[in-house]
Structures are given as C-alpha cells and as structure tokens.
Scaffold this motif. Structure first.
Motif, PDB file in Angstrom:
ATOM      1  N   UNK A  59      37.532  41.568  38.108  1.00 23.48           N
ATOM      2  CA  UNK A  59      36.581  42.594  37.688  1.00 23.48           C
ATOM      3  C   UNK A  59      36.832  43.896  38.456  1.00 23.48           C
ATOM      4  N   UNK A  60      37.030  43.786  39.748  1.00 23.43           N
ATOM      5  CA  UNK A  60      37.335  44.951  40.584  1.00 23.43           C
ATOM      6  C   UNK A  60      38.674  45.566  40.179  1.00 23.43           C
ATOM      7  N   UNK A  61      39.701  44.725  40.041  1.00 23.85           N
ATOM      8  CA  UNK A  61      41.037  45.208  39.676  1.00 23.85           C
ATOM      9  C   UNK A  61      41.009  45.881  38.304  1.00 23.85           C
ATOM     10  N   UNK A  62      40.268  45.293  37.375  1.00 25.70           N
ATOM     11  CA  UNK A  62      40.178  45.875  36.041  1.00 25.70           C
ATOM     12  C   UNK A  62      39.486  47.225  36.041  1.00 25.70           C
ATOM     13  N   UNK A  63      38.362  47.317  36.731  1.00 29.88           N
ATOM     14  CA  UNK A  63      37.624  48.582  36.789  1.00 29.88           C
ATOM     15  C   UNK A  63      38.466  49.659  37.459  1.00 29.88           C
ATOM     16  N   UNK A  64      39.032  49.324  38.593  1.00 35.31           N
ATOM     17  CA  UNK A  64      39.815  50.311  39.339  1.00 35.31           C
ATOM     18  C   UNK A  64      41.087  50.704  38.595  1.00 35.31           C
ATOM     19  N   UNK A  65      41.714  49.751  37.934  1.00 34.96           N
ATOM     20  CA  UNK A  65      42.918  50.060  37.161  1.00 34.96           C
ATOM     21  C   UNK A  65      42.629  50.934  35.961  1.00 34.96           C
ATOM     22  N   UNK A  66      41.480  50.726  35.332  1.00 37.59           N
ATOM     23  CA  UNK A  66      41.133  51.481  34.128  1.00 37.59           C
ATOM     24  C   UNK A  66      40.605  52.874  34.460  1.00 37.59           C
ATOM     25  N   UNK A  67      39.748  52.971  35.484  1.00 36.44           N
ATOM     26  CA  UNK A  67      39.092  54.249  35.785  1.00 36.44           C
ATOM     27  C   UNK A  67      39.780  55.044  36.884  1.00 36.44           C
ATOM     28  N   UNK A 136      43.318  42.862  27.368  1.00 37.34           N
ATOM     29  CA  UNK A 136      42.449  43.343  28.446  1.00 37.34           C
ATOM     30  C   UNK A 136      43.271  43.636  29.706  1.00 37.34           C
ATOM     31  N   UNK A 137      44.092  42.690  30.109  1.00 38.62           N
ATOM     32  CA  UNK A 137      44.903  42.856  31.318  1.00 38.62           C
ATOM     33  C   UNK A 137      45.796  44.097  31.221  1.00 38.62           C
ATOM     34  N   UNK A 138      46.408  44.294  30.060  1.00 42.31           N
ATOM     35  CA  UNK A 138      47.306  45.448  29.876  1.00 42.31           C
ATOM     36  C   UNK A 138      46.526  46.763  29.874  1.00 42.31           C
ATOM     37  N   UNK A 139      45.409  46.805  29.163  1.00 45.00           N
ATOM     38  CA  UNK A 139      44.633  48.041  29.046  1.00 45.00           C
ATOM     39  C   UNK A 139      44.091  48.487  30.392  1.00 45.00           C
ATOM     40  N   UNK A 140      43.595  47.552  31.197  1.00 46.76           N
ATOM     41  CA  UNK A 140      43.016  47.928  32.495  1.00 46.76           C
ATOM     42  C   UNK A 140      44.059  47.944  33.609  1.00 46.76           C
ATOM     43  N   UNK A 141      45.288  47.579  33.306  1.00 44.95           N
ATOM     44  CA  UNK A 141      46.338  47.608  34.313  1.00 44.95           C
ATOM     45  C   UNK A 141      46.166  46.563  35.392  1.00 44.95           C
ATOM     46  N   UNK A 142      45.671  45.413  35.019  1.00 44.79           N
ATOM     47  CA  UNK A 142      45.425  44.336  35.990  1.00 44.79           C
ATOM     48  C   UNK A 142      46.238  43.107  35.613  1.00 44.79           C
ATOM     49  N   UNK A 143      47.552  43.206  35.764  1.00 47.28           N
ATOM     50  CA  UNK A 143      48.430  42.090  35.443  1.00 47.28           C
ATOM     51  C   UNK A 143      49.077  41.600  36.734  1.00 47.28           C
ATOM     52  N   UNK A 144      48.750  40.369  37.088  1.00 41.40           N
ATOM     53  CA  UNK A 144      49.317  39.748  38.277  1.00 41.40           C
ATOM     54  C   UNK A 144      49.869  38.387  37.921  1.00 41.40           C
ATOM     55  N   UNK A 145      50.233  37.610  38.924  1.00 42.06           N
ATOM     56  CA  UNK A 145      50.818  36.284  38.668  1.00 42.06           C
ATOM     57  C   UNK A 145      49.889  35.372  37.869  1.00 42.06           C
TER      58      UNK A 145
END
Length: 171
Positions: A59-67, A136-145
């Motif tokens: 949730x943190x990674x998604x928010x920070x990656x998107x905004x 979702x992962x791609x749009x918010x830039x939160x792609x990890x292992x």
C-alpha cells in the motif's frame, strides 16, 4: 469399418491422455489460485503487512510510486484520505478473495471433470484476476520479487489450460 474402430481407439487414447494431463493441470491451477487467494486475503485483512518491493508494504509502495509523495506524510496531514485509500485497497482484496474462491471451486469441480465451460471460466477469470493485480503493480510502479509471482502464477495457469484446451479434442 476398420476406420471406425481405429477412430474409436484413437479417441479413447486421446481422452485418456487428456484425463491424465487434466489431473495434473487442475492441481497446478489450484495451487496458483490458492496463492492468489492468500495474497488477496492479506490485502483485505492486513494491507499494511503485505510486503511489496524492497519489503515496503504494498500500500505504501503503491501510493508513493503513483503520487511521488510520502505515505507517512499523507497519514499525518490527511488521515481520512489515508483511511479511505486503505479501505479501497481492502475492498480490492475482498473482490480478489471472491474471484479466487470461485476459481478454486471451478478448478476442483468442473475443470477436473473436463467440463468445457470450466476451462473457459478459468481462462477468463484468471486473466482478469491476475491481470488486475499486474496492471495495478505497473500503474503504481510497485513491482518487486513478490509481484513477479503473479506473472509466474498466470503463466502456469495458461500452460495448464493450453495442454487441456477443449478444442484439441475436436481435431
């Protein structure tokens, strides 16, 4: 007359081969969908503990990656907005739980018995379920292992569906 007997034996052989593949494929699909169920359950119940890229909560990674902003700063300056975003993420998890449970039930019942509708339901349902998570992962830039396991899950499902495709029997 000989052709007819030969066709019947070929069809019987083909059915046995397909039944064997289906016994393996439904378990593979089941395992992949149980994995998606676990991820979605965590998203619904404890999104703050669901690990994302670099062990940052998703949730943190998604928010920070998107905004490009800080999740902690959002929590301090606008706690209701952070609660609302968390609620939306939990709902996303709940919908994923529902979809996963349906996929598991279809794989364990209709697909295992070789019902054609179940093959199509698993193809469409898993494409939507896994696809939504990947988008979702791609749009918010939160792609990890951990997020890459979604690609693996969908790949093994597609492979399992490919070897048990209902239109093979027609050829």
């Amino acid at each position: 007359m000989d052709t007819r007997v030969e066709d019947r034996s070929d069809t019987g052989t083909w059915r046995r081969v397909m039944a064997r593949w289906r016994r393996v494929a439904w378990v593979v699909i089941l395992i992949a969908d149980v994995g998606l169920l676990a991820w979605c359950a965590m998203a619904a119940l404890a999104p703050e503990r669901l690990s994302g890229p670099g062990s940052t909560p998703i949730l943190t990674a998604g928010y920070e990656g998107f905004t490009g902003g800080s999740w902690q700063q959002l929590v301090v300056t606008s706690p209701k907005t952070a609660e609302y975003i968390t609620l939306l993420f939990r709902m996303y998890g709940i919908y994923g739980v529902g979809l996963s449970l349906l996929a598991i039930a279809i794989a364990a019942n209709g697909f295992r018995r070789g019902e054609r509708w179940a093959w199509w339901a698993l193809l469409v349902g898993n494409t939507i379920g896994y696809g939504a998570a990947m988008v979702y992962d791609q749009v918010v830039g939160a792609v990890g292992p951990f997020e890459l396991s979604e690609y693996l899950g969908l790949a093994v499902i597609y492979g399992s569906l490919a070897i048990t495709a209902p239109f093979h029997a027609a050829s």
